[in-house]
Design an enzyme around this catalytic site. Structure first.
Site, PDB file in Angstrom:
ATOM      1  N   CYS A 116      44.985  46.777  30.337  1.00  0.00           N
ATOM      2  CA  CYS A 116      44.016  46.623  31.344  1.00  0.00           C
ATOM      3  C   CYS A 116      43.258  46.845  30.261  1.00  0.00           C
ATOM      4  O   CYS A 116      41.717  45.971  30.327  1.00  0.00           O
ATOM      5  CB  CYS A 116      43.682  46.876  32.516  1.00  0.00           C
ATOM      6  SG  CYS A 116      45.268  46.711  34.113  1.00  0.00           S
ATOM      7  N   HIS A 256      36.887  46.166  33.915  1.00  0.00           N
ATOM      8  CA  HIS A 256      38.004  45.745  33.637  1.00  0.00           C
ATOM      9  C   HIS A 256      37.796  45.328  35.276  1.00  0.00           C
ATOM     10  O   HIS A 256      37.626  46.151  36.380  1.00  0.00           O
ATOM     11  CB  HIS A 256      38.835  46.547  33.543  1.00  0.00           C
ATOM     12  CG  HIS A 256      40.042  46.483  34.274  1.00  0.00           C
ATOM     13  ND1 HIS A 256      40.834  45.056  33.419  1.00  0.00           N
ATOM     14  CD2 HIS A 256      41.156  46.804  35.343  1.00  0.00           C
ATOM     15  CE1 HIS A 256      41.879  44.569  34.335  1.00  0.00           C
ATOM     16  NE2 HIS A 256      42.688  46.314  35.110  1.00  0.00           N
ATOM     17  N   ASN A 286      43.165  40.605  39.138  1.00  0.00           N
ATOM     18  CA  ASN A 286      43.026  41.296  38.248  1.00  0.00           C
ATOM     19  C   ASN A 286      44.506  40.553  36.993  1.00  0.00           C
ATOM     20  O   ASN A 286      45.685  39.892  37.402  1.00  0.00           O
ATOM     21  CB  ASN A 286      44.256  42.956  38.586  1.00  0.00           C
ATOM     22  CG  ASN A 286      44.230  44.002  36.903  1.00  0.00           C
ATOM     23  OD1 ASN A 286      44.252  43.351  35.579  1.00  0.00           O
ATOM     24  ND2 ASN A 286      44.673  44.698  36.956  1.00  0.00           N
TER      25      ASN A 286
END
Ligand code: ACO
Length: 330
Positions: A116, A256, A286
């Protein structure tokens, strides 16, 4: 001669059409819309459907839009970096496939795997090639087909992830705007809480690894949650301090998109009002390396030259960090 800054001069993005809603997930695993929304903030995520389509398919879409918007001749692009943990193949690299399909025949390419945090790591790396005067056109792509590594019988992970891609063009700027600084961190001790057990060189694929579902994401959510909050807030503070800034100076925080509660906790710790925090997790979930460029893509029309942005992420590895940049156009 004035210092060269690496400025973002355009953004492209792509999300697949298929919307996997919380209601559909309710038919697949023992979960419910209320639990998912209250624990993660996610309402739906996009899924790339279609045989033979991988992360490069989405990367090509985002970069094609970027090339058109910035009126860039593909042959002028000198470097393409693709941040991904879901490459089309172990090799060749996904960036290479994207460059090939779009006619970027003069570029060298590589993938960067930092989960990520991949976009932050790739953006920092790409910026250095511009700042050093080596290249004038660098493309940084974040592309992840997370649905290819999610077990849709595991309710603890299948609700979180989605597919998508975002890309930026980096070019030299002599007015002082663009990439300013970054604080990036890695800690391999994170392996135990966030990993894919098999498919790499330690445990190559076998019937047994497939039967044991070891090619999917394993996540121990709680420790990851805690490490994400402290990691992101710590990296943000470190980069602010190093640049003699306070959060009041920051126009936008671009976090994020892992979990709305993580984003809110980080904003709270850093004392940033949520009105100045980009959030689109409700629509996309996500998307790993794609979350930050997809936020920039969505907010692009609201961004103005000189705006101060703080990008921050945390992910598998562990990996985490923050980037301070000033917006170059608009
Ligand atoms: N629906 C309903 N109940 C559920 C679900 C679900 N989808 N998933 C878990 N539960 C249950 C659990 O079984 C547990 O039940 P129990 O108390 O009876 O044992 C209960 O809900 C609580 O489970 P937790 O896992 O403790 O829930 P938590 O509040 O921690 O939320 C989550 C889980 C959303 C995964 C959270 O921990 C999180 O967001 N973690 C961080 C994720 C992240 O940031 N990852 C990093 C990026 S990923 C990457 O790098 C590739």
């Amino acid at each position: 001669m004035s210092k060269i800054h690496a400025a973002i001069t355009g953004v492209g993005g792509y999300v697949p059409a298929y919307r996997l809603t919380n209601q559909e997930l309710e038919t697949m695993v023992d979960t419910n819309d209320e639990w998912i929304q209250s624990r993660t903030g996610i309402k739906e995520r996009r899924i790339l459907k279609g045989e033979g389509l991988g992360s490069s398919f989405m990367g090509v879409k985002a970069v094609a839009e970027l090339l058109t918007k910035t009126n860039t001749d593909p042959k002028e692009v000198e470097l393409v970096i693709c941040a991904t943990v879901t490459p089309d193949y172990t090799f060749p690299d996904t960036a290479n496939l994207i460059a090939h399909q779009l006619g970027m025949t003069n570029a060298f390419t590589y993938d960067l795997a930092a989960a990520c945090s991949g976009f932050l790591f790739a953006l920092t790396t790409g910026a250095k090639f511009i700042e050093s005067g080596t290249y004038k056109k660098v493309i940084v792509v974040g592309a992840d087909k997370m649905s290819s590594i999610v077990d849709y019988t595991d309710r603890s992970t299948c609700i979180i992830f989605g597919d998508g891609s975002g890309a930026v063009l980096l070019e030299p700027n002599h007015e002082g705007v663009g990439f300013q600084d970054s604080v990036l961190k890695s800690d391999g001790a994170g392996l135990e809480n966030l990993n894919i057990k098999s498919g790499g060189s330690v445990r190559p694929p076998s019937h047994e690894t497939v039967d044991r579902k070891e090619h999917f994401i394993y996540q121990n959510g709680r420790p990851v949650f805690k490490a994400a909050v402290t990691g992101m807030a710590g990296a943000m503070n470190a980069v602010l301090e190093r640049n003699q800034l306070t959060v009041e100076d920051i126009t936008w925080v671009v976090p994020h998109q892992a979990n709305i509660r993580i984003i809110e906790a980080v904003a709270d710790m850093a004392n940033v009002p949520m009105e100045r925090v980009m959030v689109n997790i409700q629509k996309y979930g996500n998307t790993t390396a794609a979350t930050i460029p997809l936020c920039l893509w969505e907010w692009e029309s609201q961004l103005k030259k000189g705006d101060k942005l703080l990008l921050t992420a945390f992910g598998g590895g562990y990996t985490w960090g923050a980037i301070y940049l000033t917006w170059a156009y608009g």
